[in-house]
Design a protein around this motif. Structure first.
Motif, PDB file in Angstrom:
ATOM      1  N   GLY A  34      27.359  41.049  54.367  1.00  0.00           N
ATOM      2  CA  GLY A  34      27.365  42.465  53.697  1.00  0.00           C
ATOM      3  C   GLY A  34      26.664  42.591  52.214  1.00  0.00           C
ATOM      4  N   PHE A  35      26.247  43.806  52.110  1.00  0.00           N
ATOM      5  CA  PHE A  35      25.784  44.091  50.868  1.00  0.00           C
ATOM      6  C   PHE A  35      26.975  43.741  49.702  1.00  0.00           C
ATOM      7  CE2 PHE A  35      25.135  46.831  47.089  1.00  0.00           C
ATOM      8  CZ  PHE A  35      23.810  46.376  46.648  1.00  0.00           C
ATOM      9  N   ASN A  36      28.125  44.068  49.852  1.00  0.00           N
ATOM     10  CA  ASN A  36      29.212  44.189  48.787  1.00  0.00           C
ATOM     11  C   ASN A  36      29.313  42.635  48.529  1.00  0.00           C
ATOM     12  OD1 ASN A  36      29.816  46.713  48.782  1.00  0.00           O
ATOM     13  ND2 ASN A  36      31.517  46.674  50.231  1.00  0.00           N
ATOM     14  N   GLU A  37      29.401  41.775  49.559  1.00  0.00           N
ATOM     15  CA  GLU A  37      29.410  40.201  49.446  1.00  0.00           C
ATOM     16  C   GLU A  37      28.112  39.717  48.398  1.00  0.00           C
ATOM     17  OE1 GLU A  37      30.592  36.050  51.627  1.00  0.00           O
ATOM     18  OE2 GLU A  37      30.614  37.872  52.590  1.00  0.00           O
ATOM     19  N   TYR A  39      26.391  41.445  46.544  1.00  0.00           N
ATOM     20  CA  TYR A  39      26.279  42.113  45.161  1.00  0.00           C
ATOM     21  C   TYR A  39      27.579  41.505  44.292  1.00  0.00           C
ATOM     22  CZ  TYR A  39      26.872  45.901  41.410  1.00  0.00           C
ATOM     23  OH  TYR A  39      26.853  46.328  40.442  1.00  0.00           O
ATOM     24  N   ALA A  40      28.572  41.068  44.779  1.00  0.00           N
ATOM     25  CA  ALA A  40      29.618  40.386  44.168  1.00  0.00           C
ATOM     26  C   ALA A  40      29.180  39.000  43.768  1.00  0.00           C
ATOM     27  CB  ALA A  40      31.003  40.226  44.980  1.00  0.00           C
ATOM     28  N   ASP A  44      29.639  39.030  39.864  1.00  0.00           N
ATOM     29  CA  ASP A  44      31.023  38.617  39.609  1.00  0.00           C
ATOM     30  C   ASP A  44      30.899  37.356  39.399  1.00  0.00           C
ATOM     31  OD1 ASP A  44      33.629  38.394  39.052  1.00  0.00           O
ATOM     32  OD2 ASP A  44      34.236  39.442  40.842  1.00  0.00           O
ATOM     33  N   HIS A  47      33.695  35.594  41.495  1.00  0.00           N
ATOM     34  CA  HIS A  47      33.600  35.634  43.018  1.00  0.00           C
ATOM     35  C   HIS A  47      33.239  34.354  43.450  1.00  0.00           C
ATOM     36  CE1 HIS A  47      32.487  36.931  46.864  1.00  0.00           C
ATOM     37  NE2 HIS A  47      31.221  36.176  46.943  1.00  0.00           N
TER      38      HIS A  47
END
Length: 174
Positions: A34-37, A39-40, A44, A47
């Motif tokens: 997913g995009f969230n993963e 992006y992190a 981050d 992460h």
């Protein structure tokens, strides 16, 4: 002769089994990232990427391109490939107000220090990405960037060190 309740039970079993196969993901297929993963992973330093993210990055050109676009949009600095006239391994890179230098450890032959220095910048990078000539992206967390400098100990076997030494690789600081 088959009892009608046996036929109904068999039909129910087949229907439930089919539903299980449809709703259960195939373990042989890679998990969609997913995009969230992504992006992190790009932003981050705390992460911890899942192994399937790393595997997907090594096999999916589209996912690597998406990551590269994320990195390019918010990069503190781009340190491009070294000039074509350069020969041998790279020991120093400079660009966008930062210098990266590789210095062999005097204590351990199999270790190298990566020295990152901000020349005329107040920014503190937290992540370093190196893109190989084959578009593989290596990630390194910069834990302590103090007073415009960081010193990170790497092993000769580290993939990121090999990529940093390659004249055809580029570096992004985040």
């Amino acid at each position: 002769m088959i009892d009608p309740s046996d036929k109904e039970a068999e039909a129910l079993f087949i229907a439930l089994d089919t539903l299980d196969q449809i709703s259960r993901p195939d373990p042989d297929l890679p998990r969609k990232i997913g995009f969230n993963e992504l992006y992190a992973y790009a932003n981050d330093p705390d992460h911890s990427p899942a192994s399937d993210l790393i595997a997907a990055l090594s096999t999916s050109l589209d996912l690597r391109r998406d990551l590269k676009r994320l990195l390019d949009k918010q990069a503190l600095a781009h340190l491009p490939r070294v000039a074509a006239a350069s020969s041998g391994e790279v020991t120093e890179r400079e660009g966008d107000g930062f210098t990266l230098r590789l210095k062999p450890s005097k204590a351990q032959e199999d270790q190298v220090y990566l020295l990152i220095q901000a020349l005329d910048r107040d920014d503190s990078p937290r992540l370093l990405f190196v893109e190989d000539e084959d578009a593989t992206l290596h990630r390194l967390v910069i834990d302590d960037f103090l007073e415009g400098e960081a010193q990170i100990l790497l092993n000769l076997q580290d993939g990121i060190l090999k990529a940093l030494r390659n004249v055809k690789s580029s570096v992004i600081l985040r």
